[in-house]
Design an enzyme around this catalytic site. Structure first.
Site, PDB file in Angstrom:
ATOM      1  N   LYS A   1       0.898  -1.268   0.057  1.00 28.30           N
ATOM      2  CA  LYS A   1       0.113  -0.071  -0.004  1.00 28.30           C
ATOM      3  C   LYS A   1       0.887   1.456  -0.160  1.00 28.30           C
ATOM      4  O   LYS A   1       0.457   2.298  -0.253  1.00 28.30           O
ATOM      5  CB  LYS A   1      -0.765  -0.018   1.141  1.00 28.30           C
ATOM      6  CG  LYS A   1      -1.964  -1.168   0.971  1.00 28.30           C
ATOM      7  CD  LYS A   1      -3.092  -1.209   1.954  1.00 28.30           C
ATOM      8  CE  LYS A   1      -4.056  -2.255   1.594  1.00 28.30           C
ATOM      9  NZ  LYS A   1      -3.675  -3.384   1.997  1.00 28.30           N
TER      10      LYS A   1
HETATM   11  C1  LIG Z   1      -4.349  -4.861   1.592  1.00 28.67           C
HETATM   12  C2  LIG Z   1      -3.492  -5.998   1.382  1.00 28.67           C
HETATM   13  C3  LIG Z   1      -4.077  -7.054   0.474  1.00 28.67           C
HETATM   14  C4  LIG Z   1      -5.104  -6.997  -0.385  1.00 28.67           C
HETATM   15  O1  LIG Z   1      -5.143  -6.095  -1.322  1.00 28.67           O
HETATM   16  P1  LIG Z   1      -6.688  -5.821  -1.973  1.00 28.67           P
HETATM   17  O2  LIG Z   1      -6.204  -4.350  -2.955  1.00 28.67           O
HETATM   18  O3  LIG Z   1      -7.506  -5.362  -0.909  1.00 28.67           O
HETATM   19  O4  LIG Z   1      -6.853  -6.932  -2.767  1.00 28.67           O
HETATM   20  C5  LIG Z   1      -3.201  -8.351   0.360  1.00 28.67           C
HETATM   21  N1  LIG Z   1      -1.819  -8.288   1.165  1.00 28.67           N
HETATM   22  C6  LIG Z   1      -1.359  -7.384   2.131  1.00 28.67           C
HETATM   23  C7  LIG Z   1      -0.345  -7.506   2.732  1.00 28.67           C
HETATM   24  C8  LIG Z   1      -2.288  -6.200   1.964  1.00 28.67           C
HETATM   25  O5  LIG Z   1      -1.699  -5.205   2.964  1.00 28.67           O
END
Ligand SMILES: *Cc1c(COP(=O)(O)O)cnc(C)c1O
Length: 452
Positions: free
Chosen positions: A110
């Site tokens: 993110k």
């Molecule tokens: C947020 C997250 C996901 C999922 O991502 P999406 O975009 O919600 O599908 C997977 N792995 C980690 C470590 C995350 O922080």
């Protein structure tokens, strides 16, 4: 370039407006009115650094921000990653590659979007000469990534609510040990849904929004999806040319944001073969891709908590394309889904397939990947290592550093995964601001901190 709502009842927005609004006023999600064709540009992008590639990409989607400024923004955002490649592509075998997306400040993917979003907020504050209060709820990674995108930025205060005792200890430390005076980590009693409800209530108060210049940070901002398209292009350009056109991207998925970005890149001309949506035991998307049926269930907490979701909020963007851009039908179907009705969609030809993994298998797979490749994966990334394609190369998107989930990983591999930034965190004092789970308490707190 204009951005329209998936539900068709909002006027077209510029990139900057769509980023600032987050959600469209009709409840829909923003998408580019028309997807550009990038296929002619790819060869020319092959030699660029990651920040240069991101700048080229964003100039197309947000031409109102000058090219020079984009180069400065992406350079600053990605200079805080601890790998010169930003998103290194590692080869495990001839058939399997891993794209490591956890070299940013909070060690999860993110950061790609939220480092940039923090700088876009800062730009807005400068342009408008008005302070900004950023508010969000998190079950872990989004909140810490948002905090690290905004901390120390002039003119911005960030307030993140999370359910007391229900985020991973290291995730809480990432939010509450920054030492930054503009960061407020706020534990509230209850579950993530309670925290989310309070945030929504605050956004229901138009007077409060304009009084404190409130902005939402969540998983549906269009800037997040676009920032994530860039690493698919990057990975594709790094793959051997002969496997590029057929490669399968395997994406650990919760809210469908990450995999959607890859699929959109493909629609814009990125050569690749297919995508696999890799879910944990919260498998609403797996069931959908297997049967065409979309029905919300209850969340069951798993080893991969950032994928523990009830409804995949970015799925609406895919639905819009599946329904032939018929915004009235999107609106109608989303309302039915919101009511918890079972919705069945016709199976269409698509480059997406899905897999699921339960907790027992996650632990086993972490051990197996370690044995096979001497490579350590976190529990989210582990969900990708099943049902591997036989006829094509797989590129697994690794969404978090194993060091964020030491217990499961240590049990599976026999040694504790460490990361220097997390070691430092373990010694810092925790600074939290516990509040009641009510909008009234949160609004009063924000006013007090802004000294209004
Ligand atoms: C947020 C997250 C996901 C999922 O991502 P999406 O975009 O919600 O599908 C997977 N792995 C980690 C470590 C995350 O922080």
């Amino acid at each position: 370039m204009f951005y329209i709502s998936t539900r068709g009842q909002t006027r077209p927005h510029s990139f900057t407006e769509a980023v600032e609004a987050g959600l469209a006023t009709d409840g829909g999600l923003f998408l580019p009115e028309k997807l550009p064709d990038l296929s002619g540009k790819l060869a020319g992008w092959a030699g660029l650094s990651y920040p240069e590639l991101a700048a080229e990409f964003f100039q197309i989607f947000a031409p109102e921000i000058p090219a020079e400024e984009w180069r400065a923004l992406t350079k600053e955002a990605y200079s805080r990653f601890d790998s010169p490649d930003v998103a290194p592509l590692k080869k495990l075998s001839d058939q399997t590659y891993v794209l490591e997306l956890w070299h940013g400040p909070t060690l999860a993917f993110k950061d790609f979007a939220l480092q940039l979003l923090g700088l876009l907020y800062k730009r807005q504050v400068k342009l408008k000469g008005q302070r900004l209060a950023v508010l969000g709820a998190t079950s872990g990674d989004t909140g810490s990534a948002a905090i690290h995108g905004c901390m120390g930025q002039d003119g911005i205060e960030i307030f993140i609510l999370y359910p007391t005792g229900r985020v991973a200890p290291l995730q809480e430390r990432q939010m509450a040990c920054t030492g930054a005076s503009n960061v407020f980590a706020i534990p509230v009693p209850g579950t993530f849904d309670d925290a989310q409800r309070v945030v929504k209530e605050c956004f229901g108060d138009a007077t409060f929004i304009s009084e404190v210049n409130l902005s939402a940070v969540n998983s549906i901002n269009i800037a997040r999806v676009l920032a994530q398209c860039v690493y698919y292009i990057w990975a594709s350009l790094k793959l051997p040319a002969e496997v590029r056109a057929t490669a399968e991207f395997v994406v650990p998925t919760g809210n469908f944001g990450n995999v959607l970005a890859g699929w959109l890149a493909q629609q814009m001309g990125l050569p690749c073969g297919s995508f696999r949506v890799a879910t944990n035991q919260n498998d609403i998307l797996y069931r959908f891709f297997e049967t065409g049926e979309y029905r919300q269930g209850d969340v069951s907490p798993s080893f991969a908590p950032s994928m523990d979701i009830q409804a995949a909020s970015n799925f609406e963007r895919y639905l819009y394309f599946m329904l032939g851009k018929d915004q009235n039908r999107v609106r109608e179907i989303m309302l039915r889904m919101k009511n918890g009705d079972k919705v069945t969609l016709p199976k269409t030809q698509s480059s997406l397939r899905a897999s699921r993994m339960d907790d027992a298998t996650i632990a086993q797979v972490i051990g197996q990947v370690w044995q096979d490749y001497q490579y350590v994966v976190d529990p989210h990334t582990a969900c990708a290592f099943t049902d591997m394609a036989k006829d094509r190369v797989s590129v697994v998107l690794s969404t978090a550093s194993p060091a964020k989930f030491p217990e499961v990983v240590q049990q599976a591999t026999g040694s504790e995964p460490l990361h220097p930034s997390l070691e430092t965190l373990k010694e810092k004092p925790l600074e939290t601001h516990p509040l009641e789970a009510t909008a009234q308490a949160v609004k009063a707190f924000i006013r007090e901190k802004l000294a209004l």
